[in-house]
Design an enzyme around this catalytic site. Structure first.
Site, PDB file in Angstrom:
ATOM      1  N   GLY A 142       0.790  -1.223   0.000  1.00 36.43           N
ATOM      2  CA  GLY A 142       0.000   0.000   0.000  1.00 36.43           C
ATOM      3  C   GLY A 142       0.820   1.270   0.000  1.00 36.43           C
ATOM      4  O   GLY A 142       1.995   1.294  -0.383  1.00 36.43           O
ATOM      5  N   CYS A 143       0.194   2.347   0.473  1.00 33.44           N
ATOM      6  CA  CYS A 143       0.751   3.691   0.326  1.00 33.44           C
ATOM      7  C   CYS A 143       2.022   3.922   1.126  1.00 33.44           C
ATOM      8  O   CYS A 143       2.790   4.832   0.814  1.00 33.44           O
ATOM      9  CB  CYS A 143      -0.304   4.727   0.734  1.00 33.44           C
ATOM     10  SG  CYS A 143      -1.782   4.724  -0.303  1.00 33.44           S
ATOM     11  N   ASN A 144       2.261   3.149   2.175  1.00 32.26           N
ATOM     12  CA  ASN A 144       3.467   3.335   2.968  1.00 32.26           C
ATOM     13  C   ASN A 144       4.686   2.701   2.332  1.00 32.26           C
ATOM     14  O   ASN A 144       5.821   2.962   2.741  1.00 32.26           O
ATOM     15  CB  ASN A 144       3.293   2.753   4.381  1.00 32.26           C
ATOM     16  CG  ASN A 144       2.876   1.293   4.350  1.00 32.26           C
ATOM     17  OD1 ASN A 144       1.699   1.022   4.160  1.00 32.26           O
ATOM     18  ND2 ASN A 144       3.801   0.366   4.538  1.00 32.26           N
ATOM     19  N   ALA A 145       4.519   1.844   1.321  1.00 36.51           N
ATOM     20  CA  ALA A 145       5.557   0.918   0.883  1.00 36.51           C
ATOM     21  C   ALA A 145       6.752   1.568   0.216  1.00 36.51           C
ATOM     22  O   ALA A 145       7.811   0.952   0.106  1.00 36.51           O
ATOM     23  CB  ALA A 145       4.957  -0.134  -0.039  1.00 36.51           C
ATOM     24  N   MET A 340       2.193   6.467   5.155  1.00 39.61           N
ATOM     25  CA  MET A 340       1.265   5.676   5.971  1.00 39.61           C
ATOM     26  C   MET A 340       0.361   4.875   5.060  1.00 39.61           C
ATOM     27  O   MET A 340       0.088   5.269   3.926  1.00 39.61           O
ATOM     28  CB  MET A 340       0.449   6.570   6.904  1.00 39.61           C
ATOM     29  CG  MET A 340      -0.438   7.605   6.227  1.00 39.61           C
ATOM     30  SD  MET A 340       0.414   9.039   5.510  1.00 39.61           S
ATOM     31  CE  MET A 340       0.886   9.948   6.966  1.00 39.61           C
TER      32      MET A 340
END
Length: 360
Positions: A142-145, A340
């Site tokens: 997801g967006c934190n990766a 995050m």
């Protein structure tokens, strides 16, 4: 040519790329037929003005784009990833005066498509990377990766002095759209855009900020707040965003940021630059209040969200790219990058800017 030394790791350059077609939020609403009141409210919000998307031509009668099949969405991901991912890679390498043959480690991040072999193999085949290339595909975080991937490459560069690594975040979010009359899908379809970003990571050099440290923070009790579920009716994966997640993230940002700074003998006032994931207007607002940041501190995060929407894992790199292009960071100043996403997970990194033409 960059001056490669040893000992630490720096972000030498950043490049980004997007689909050519740009749509206003009103246009997206009409093309996708987003009529749910929640979607209409979000489309009218000022946080996002335009998004770049891979959308098929609209039907001449209805004025709406056709509902793409799972096979068509899969093909869109593959072709779109190669197109904009390849352009982002080219931009980052050109800025560092490098070519694909100079790269020893390629790590690709995505959560919007699944290929076997992964997109790293696609880029390796099409763009002329070396045959002894170390490849890694990070899928589904997801967006934190993006920061998870950066962490791994920084450690590799530190133990392989003189070598070059490349981080690529490539998200074709429009390949994950489900179209129905629910608030759930309306939220997703009003927020996410398509985009790619790449960053060159090398041993200590004067050509970019040094990456000094990382800190992670997981909220396992909120593992289901951001997730994919299988939609039987649509025959597709459907993304879910808990409406409270911006406030949950904001309330928990202080802990990892404090740990990161304290371990390095720093205080919040020591940080001159903040690079945040563009999760959405409420996410940025919540993070700003939690960390006590000025609106000026999140200006690049705001502008990336405004121009492209949430492009998931590569968002923070585009914000960093704008900070670097602005040229406002002075030698010795420090910055904090924050992403995050699902888990729920918060990732942070400490960077430090060096004097041009001088090694530290």
């Amino acid at each position: 040519m960059i001056n490669i030394g040893s000992g630490d790791a720096a972000i030498v350059s950043v490049g980004s790329a997007f689909p050519d077609a740009s749509y206003s939020q009103d246009e997206v609403g009409r093309l996708l037929g987003l009529e749910h009141r929640v979607a209409r409210k979000l489309l009218a919000a000022p946080h996002i003005r335009t998004r770049r998307l891979f959308l098929p031509p609209p039907d001449p009668v209805t004025g709406r784009v056709p509902d793409e099949t799972p096979a068509e969405l899969h093909a869109k991901f593959r072709h779109g990833a190669l197109e904009i991912g390849g352009r982002a890679i080219a931009a980052a390498l050109k800025a560092a005066a490098l070519t694909p043959s100079d790269v020893g480690n390629l790590l690709c991040v995505t959560s919007t498509g699944f290929l076997v072999p992964g997109v790293s193999s696609l880029f390796s085949r099409e763009l002329g990377f070396r045959t002894d290339l170390v490849r890694t595909d990070v899928v589904g975080m997801g967006c934190n990766a993006g920061l998870n991937g950066l962490n791994a490459l920084v450690q590799w560069v530190r133990t392989h002095p003189g070598r070059v690594a490349l981080l690529v975040c490539c998200e074709i979010n429009s390949a994950m759209y489900v179209r129905d009359e629910t608030a759930r899908t309306g939220i997703v379809n009003s927020l996410f855009g398509d985009g790619a970003a790449a960053a060159v990571i090398a041993s200590e050099t004067a050509e970019g900020p040094y990456v000094r440290d990382f800190e992670s923070f997981c909220l396992p009790g909120r593992w289901d707040a951001m997730r994919f579920d299988w939609n039987d009716d649509a025959g597709k994966w459907s993304f879910y965003l808990d409406r409270d997640i911006p406030y949950v993230i904001g309330a928990n940002l202080v802990e990892p940021v404090s740990r990161l700074l304290e371990r390095n003998g720093l205080r919040p006032e020591s940080i001159s630059h903040w690079v945040l994931h563009t999760g959405g207007g409420a996410v940025i607002d919540s993070a700003r209040r939690s960390l006590g940041l000025t609106e000026h501190a999140v200006r690049h995060t705001r502008s990336v969200l405004r121009d492209f929407g949430n492009i998931s894992s590569g968002s923070f790199l585009v914000s960093l790219e704008r900070l670097l292009d602005e040229g406002s960071a002075r030698p010795g100043e420090r910055g904090v990058m924050i992403t995050m996403g699902p888990g729920a997970q918060i990732e942070t990194a400490l960077i430090e800017f060096a004097a041009a033409g001088k090694e530290r």
